[in-house]
Design an enzyme around this catalytic site. Structure first.
Site, PDB file in Angstrom:
ATOM      1  N   ASN A  71     107.781  93.609  85.548  1.00  0.00           N
ATOM      2  CA  ASN A  71     107.954  95.049  85.380  1.00  0.00           C
ATOM      3  C   ASN A  71     109.045  95.368  84.366  1.00  0.00           C
ATOM      4  O   ASN A  71     108.908  96.281  83.542  1.00  0.00           O
ATOM      5  CB  ASN A  71     108.304  95.698  86.720  1.00  0.00           C
ATOM      6  CG  ASN A  71     107.111  95.827  87.646  1.00  0.00           C
ATOM      7  OD1 ASN A  71     105.972  95.604  87.253  1.00  0.00           O
ATOM      8  ND2 ASN A  71     107.368  96.185  88.887  1.00  0.00           N
ATOM      9  N   ARG A  93      90.781 101.509  81.119  1.00  0.00           N
ATOM     10  CA  ARG A  93      91.051 100.075  81.232  1.00  0.00           C
ATOM     11  C   ARG A  93      89.968  99.459  82.097  1.00  0.00           C
ATOM     12  O   ARG A  93      89.583 100.038  83.119  1.00  0.00           O
ATOM     13  CB  ARG A  93      92.410  99.803  81.886  1.00  0.00           C
ATOM     14  CG  ARG A  93      93.617 100.347  81.148  1.00  0.00           C
ATOM     15  CD  ARG A  93      94.903  99.931  81.856  1.00  0.00           C
ATOM     16  NE  ARG A  93      96.053 100.697  81.414  1.00  0.00           N
ATOM     17  CZ  ARG A  93      96.825 100.381  80.383  1.00  0.00           C
ATOM     18  NH1 ARG A  93      96.552  99.289  79.695  1.00  0.00           N
ATOM     19  NH2 ARG A  93      97.861 101.127  80.042  1.00  0.00           N
ATOM     20  N   ARG A 142      97.890 101.248  76.205  1.00  0.00           N
ATOM     21  CA  ARG A 142      98.909 100.302  75.746  1.00  0.00           C
ATOM     22  C   ARG A 142      98.753  98.929  76.378  1.00  0.00           C
ATOM     23  O   ARG A 142      98.586  98.807  77.579  1.00  0.00           O
ATOM     24  CB  ARG A 142     100.308 100.853  76.016  1.00  0.00           C
ATOM     25  CG  ARG A 142     101.420  99.988  75.430  1.00  0.00           C
ATOM     26  CD  ARG A 142     102.788 100.536  75.747  1.00  0.00           C
ATOM     27  NE  ARG A 142     103.192 101.563  74.794  1.00  0.00           N
ATOM     28  CZ  ARG A 142     103.589 102.787  75.126  1.00  0.00           C
ATOM     29  NH1 ARG A 142     103.600 103.118  76.394  1.00  0.00           N
ATOM     30  NH2 ARG A 142     103.953 103.656  74.211  1.00  0.00           N
ATOM     31  N   HIS A 148      92.531 109.786  79.680  1.00  0.00           N
ATOM     32  CA  HIS A 148      92.933 109.056  80.879  1.00  0.00           C
ATOM     33  C   HIS A 148      92.078 109.447  82.086  1.00  0.00           C
ATOM     34  O   HIS A 148      92.248 108.904  83.172  1.00  0.00           O
ATOM     35  CB  HIS A 148      94.420 109.333  81.162  1.00  0.00           C
ATOM     36  CG  HIS A 148      95.043 108.421  82.152  1.00  0.00           C
ATOM     37  ND1 HIS A 148      95.446 108.841  83.414  1.00  0.00           N
ATOM     38  CD2 HIS A 148      95.342 107.101  82.093  1.00  0.00           C
ATOM     39  CE1 HIS A 148      95.972 107.825  84.066  1.00  0.00           C
ATOM     40  NE2 HIS A 148      95.910 106.757  83.298  1.00  0.00           N
ATOM     41  N   TYR A 176      94.637  97.767  93.809  1.00  0.00           N
ATOM     42  CA  TYR A 176      95.246  99.086  93.745  1.00  0.00           C
ATOM     43  C   TYR A 176      94.640 100.017  94.790  1.00  0.00           C
ATOM     44  O   TYR A 176      93.422 100.056  94.976  1.00  0.00           O
ATOM     45  CB  TYR A 176      95.008  99.726  92.370  1.00  0.00           C
ATOM     46  CG  TYR A 176      95.717  99.087  91.209  1.00  0.00           C
ATOM     47  CD1 TYR A 176      96.376  97.866  91.323  1.00  0.00           C
ATOM     48  CD2 TYR A 176      95.728  99.712  89.962  1.00  0.00           C
ATOM     49  CE1 TYR A 176      97.018  97.282  90.238  1.00  0.00           C
ATOM     50  CE2 TYR A 176      96.368  99.146  88.870  1.00  0.00           C
ATOM     51  CZ  TYR A 176      97.003  97.922  89.023  1.00  0.00           C
ATOM     52  OH  TYR A 176      97.628  97.358  87.940  1.00  0.00           O
ATOM     53  N   ARG A 228     105.399 106.901  94.327  1.00  0.00           N
ATOM     54  CA  ARG A 228     105.568 105.455  94.221  1.00  0.00           C
ATOM     55  C   ARG A 228     106.755 105.084  93.349  1.00  0.00           C
ATOM     56  O   ARG A 228     107.542 104.223  93.683  1.00  0.00           O
ATOM     57  CB  ARG A 228     104.309 104.815  93.638  1.00  0.00           C
ATOM     58  CG  ARG A 228     104.354 103.289  93.589  1.00  0.00           C
ATOM     59  CD  ARG A 228     103.203 102.718  92.784  1.00  0.00           C
ATOM     60  NE  ARG A 228     103.446 102.811  91.346  1.00  0.00           N
ATOM     61  CZ  ARG A 228     102.493 102.892  90.422  1.00  0.00           C
ATOM     62  NH1 ARG A 228     101.244 102.924  90.782  1.00  0.00           N
ATOM     63  NH2 ARG A 228     102.791 102.957  89.140  1.00  0.00           N
ATOM     64  N   HIS A 286      98.299 103.831  94.032  1.00  0.00           N
ATOM     65  CA  HIS A 286      97.875 104.352  92.726  1.00  0.00           C
ATOM     66  C   HIS A 286      97.124 105.668  92.825  1.00  0.00           C
ATOM     67  O   HIS A 286      96.920 106.346  91.823  1.00  0.00           O
ATOM     68  CB  HIS A 286      96.994 103.298  92.032  1.00  0.00           C
ATOM     69  CG  HIS A 286      96.739 103.559  90.578  1.00  0.00           C
ATOM     70  ND1 HIS A 286      95.541 104.043  90.104  1.00  0.00           N
ATOM     71  CD2 HIS A 286      97.530 103.407  89.490  1.00  0.00           C
ATOM     72  CE1 HIS A 286      95.596 104.167  88.790  1.00  0.00           C
ATOM     73  NE2 HIS A 286      96.794 103.792  88.382  1.00  0.00           N
TER      74      HIS A 286
END
Length: 733
Positions: A62, A402, A432, A462, A495, A591, A619
């Site tokens: 991270n 993604r 990214r 997104h 997730y 989160r 998520h």
């Protein structure tokens, strides 16, 4: 996409209150605190040791991303002379506090790793051997391994004092050598060379069982078999001198750099956008260095590399132990050591679907919600696979942000196009670190005949939405899937996300409008049910909070529950403050980043903030408003962050079916009652790990969801702590 109702500067100014900047936490320090909560899981002595190591690996990984993006942005802001952020901190203050907090956390991590966790693993039969503890047998084996398997692949690179540094890639491990000639006339001149550890070699080297018998720690029971492992970099440090005949190695140092990844594609180059994205990827490999981590042992090598890389003291992190724990994550899954980790949780089939019933018939009857990863991702895959082969399906439209490298969704879209379906895929190339993968499968889709649209200029797409169009007896019918998470079969097992299947005409019509806006030219049309960013989602969120504020009174206080990944939009935070001042009871399940300060008298005493770090990565985004008794529930792809609300194409969608609303309320209640994995944010920026009060039931939201999925799937199971898997990397997208 052309907007007819973007927030104007005047609107934005009206939405902002006169609250002083002290009423906001710094967003980046808040993120560091989130990673600190990940670290705390690794520090827990009640967890199995390999689970703890896995958390340490995630913690390190991270921070890599954080330095490459956020610290790089701070450095850019400093160079540009930027002013204070909403918390009142100037860029130089942010950099200083970031270095201080990060350094402190890394010291805690490695103190535990070296003095507690590695010795514990060794006592349990899984031992890391370092060069200073190699036995004679191990030394012989590893030297032979180095000469036969490692030495032929390595490439030493010399560093000349008056020449440009050779290329050093970001995030790779390197070994630096300080050397002098063994024979020299007069005063010997020192030389520096570096060796990059090749990706083709495994970093973990497993030693044969019989090589460890003479290095067993005292007290190991006879029943415990021993497995030893060594690190590739230790072999290079120990025997790397073989690559420099005629030179004497004086000092060595292991090091690793993070490069700036905070820059964007040239959005004006629509005619060759893929080429522009490839230039971004290439540029990232040669961008400025923002951090160096290194092993102790050589101040000369440290100082010389730091000078040549343009790094200051606060950019340097000395590590007492193995560098780059993120790349050692596979150790947590080491074979034959199940006793050192928790048992895997099972993924259950959704009770709403079965193989005998047509997917279309089921969705036509009622809306269906999936709760991942407790319920299987299979119905989503079937959604695409059935559409690819169904002769009645004439069109498929989807937005992909993604997905996995060997995605069944991509395969189904390819097959659909080859079968003559009209397939459109909006592919976001600006995701990214996934740009190369997205370019690759976008090319595959185009070759199969899919119409590929590469997102939008200056906006990331997104949103997570797909639509199947079928020709049925009654006419054309549209089936829509909306989600809080990506179409990624791998992260769907890691997730926590929510997805909704529906054939409601009003949502289907909005879905058609959405795709027309994204792929063509269209002034934003009013939508019946879907709410889209960047044009209307922020305004709608503020309106919902404001409505709750106006309807709240002492007899019937309003209520807001928001579960999301991050909260940093100042307008939304200020609206929540106003709601709290009006008596609205607010619970925020956040989160990661939270810039809102809860519990401040007269400002936010009615706001509670909790965070869940558990078995899976949280998520999903869920938004609840009591609305005077006419309760409303929304799911969304968007967090309450400026980038999501103002610079991305996002979707928020309502839940209209009563049984799904009831299910969502139970999900939110479970989060609010969690006293096992939850931490509560205090007004001084500290986080308190919640524990059950005397006589209070133990509540783990994630265990509750697993039990509910098991029961609904016909496999009743009572959750116990021994059934735990920790594979949902905290810090994902």
């Amino acid at each position: 996409m052309t907007s007819g109702n973007n927030l104007s500067d005047k609107d934005t100014n009206i939405l902002r209150s006169s609250l002083p900047t002290a009423h906001f936490f710094n967003r980046d320090l808040s993120w560091i605190d989130f990673n600190g909560r990940v670290l705390e899981e690794g520090l827990r002595q009640d967890l199995p040791p390999l689970d703890r190591f896995w958390y340490f690996s995630i913690f390190s990984s991270n921070f890599d991303g954080f330095f490459m993006v956020r610290v790089a942005a701070m450095k850019q802001a400093l160079r540009a002379g930027a002013g204070p952020d909403p918390s009142g901190l100037r860029p130089e203050e942010q950099l200083s506090k970031t270095a201080e907090k990060t350094r402190s956390m890394i010291l805690r991590q490695y103190d535990c790793l070296q003095n507690e966790l590695f010795p514990l693993l060794a006592r349990e039969g899984l031992e890391l051997v370092r060069p200073d503890t190699y036995s004679i047998t191990q030394m012989d084996y590893l030297e032979s391994y180095f000469l036969g398997q490692v030495y032929p692949i390595l490439t030493p690179l010399r560093i000349e004092a008056d020449e440009k540094l050779p290329f050093i890639s970001g995030n790779d491990l390197n070994v630096a050598f300080l050397m002098e000639p063994e024979q020299a006339d007069g005063e010997a001149e020192d030389h520096i060379a570096i060796i990059q550890l090749p990706h083709a070699l495994d970093r973990i080297i497993w030693l044969p069982r019989d090589t460890s018998t003479d290095s067993s720690p005292d007290g190991l029971p006879d029943s415990v078999s021993r497995t030893c492992w060594a690190l590739l970099e230790d072999l290079v440090l120990t025997w790397g001198a073989y690559l420099f005949p005629g030179y004497r190695v004086k000092e060595t140092m292991l090091f690793r750099i993070n490069r700036d990844a905070d820059f964007s594609v040239d959005e004006k180059r629509d005619e060759d956008f893929i080429e522009a994205m490839e230039e971004v990827i290439e540029g990232r490999t040669h961008s400025p260095v923002v951090r160096m981590t290194f092993s102790s042992g050589s101040h000369r090598l440290r100082d010389e590399l730091a000078r040549r890389l343009g790094l200051e003291e606060q950019d340097l992190y000395e590590i007492d132990g193995p560098l780059d724990l993120g790349s050692l994550m596979d150790l947590a899954s080491a074979r034959d050591f199940d006793s050192l980790r928790s048992k895997a949780w099972k993924v259950y089939p959704s009770a709403a679907f079965n193989e005998e019933e047509s997917l279309w018939d089921r969705i036509s009857q009622r809306d269906v919600m999936l709760h991942l990863p407790y319920e299987s991702f299979d119905p989503v895959v079937r959604f695409f696979q059935d559409a690819a082969t169904d002769p009645q399906v004439i069109s498929i439209k989807t937005a992909l942000y993604r997905t996995s490298g060997n995605s069944p969704v991509i395969k189904a879209l390819e097959q659909a196009a080859l079968n003559g379906k009209h397939v459109t895929a909006v592919v976001e190339l600006k995701a990214r670190f996934d740009e190369e993968r997205n370019i690759s499968w976008a090319n595959r889709l185009e070759k199969a005949g899919v119409i590929v649209v590469y997102g939008l200029a200056r906006l990331k797409v997104h949103a997570k939405i797909s639509m199947i169009i079928r020709r049925e007896k009654e006419g054309i019918k549209r089936y829509v899937h909306l989600s809080t998470g990506n179409y990624n079969d791998k992260t769907a097992r890691q997730y926590d996300d929510l997805g909704l299947f529906t054939s409601r005409e009003e949502i289907a019509l909005d879905a058609s409008i959405f795709f027309n806006m994204i792929t063509g030219y269209s002034v934003i049309s009013s939508m019946r049910k879907l709410v889209i960013a960047p044009t209307s989602l922020k305004r709608r969120v503020l309106e919902l909070i404001d409505r709750e504020t106006k309807r709240s009174n002492q007899e019937h206080p309003g209520k807001i529950i928001a579960k999301l990944n991050a909260l940093a939009d100042t307008d939304v935070v200020e609206a929540l403050y106003r709601a709290s001042q009006a008596g609205v009871k607010i619970v925020l399940v956040v989160r990661g980043i939270c810039t809102l300060i809860p519990g401040v008298p007269g400002l936010s005493e009615n706001i509670r903030v909790i965070s869940i770090i558990g078995h899976y990565l949280e998520h999903s985004r869920i938004y609840y408003f009591s609305n005077g008794g006419a309760e409303e529930y929304y799911l969304a792809s968007a967090d309450w962050m400026p980038r999501n609300l103002e610079r991305r194409v996002e979707l928020m969608f309502p839940v209209l079916q009563e049984d799904i609303k009831v299910r969502l309320r139970k999900i939110l209640d479970s989060y609010c009652r969690d006293n096992q994995q939850a931490r509560e944010l205090k007004s001084d920026a500290s986080w308190r790990h919640l524990a059950p009060a005397q006589g209070e039931d133990l509540v783990s939201a994630q265990e509750h969801f697993l039990a509910a999925a098991a029961k609904a799937g016909g496999n009743f199971w009572t959750p116990r702590n021994e059934f735990v898997v920790r594979r949902g990397a905290p810090g994902g997208q």
